[in-house]
Design a protein around this motif. Structure first.
Motif: not given
Length: 93
Positions: A40, A53, A56-57, A59-61
């Motif tokens: 990360h 951005d 970041k979206d 990396l939520k998975k």
């Protein structure tokens, strides 16, 4: 070797500015029990501002950081041809 790498992920382009320092820091941070945090960190340190951005979206998975860093490192590191075995000429010759 500085290298700009663009990965297309689910139709979205992510651009990274890889450097030897960023790569070495990633390797030094890796521990047997800690792989996600260094992945990360490398991704966030090297992603360009205009695609941060989107990263970041992603990396939520679950597992995304490791998959992305695997592709990034694979693209960054050189292909080496390494052969393990006895040298053709012995040192005593």
């Amino acid at each position: 070797m500085n290298k700009t790498i663009t990965l297309e992920v689910n139709g979205t382009d992510l651009t990274f500015e890889m450097t030897p320092d960023a790569y070495n820091k990633f390797i030094n941070e890796m521990q047997p029990t800690n792989k996600v945090a260094p992945a990360h960190s490398l991704l966030m340190r090297t992603v360009t501002d205009d695609t941060k951005d989107d990263l970041k979206d992603l990396l939520k998975k679950p597992g995304a950081a490791l998959e992305l860093v695997g592709s990034l490192v694979s693209e960054y590191t050189p292909d080496l041809s390494i052969i393990v075995g006895k040298s053709k000429k012995s040192p005593n010759e």
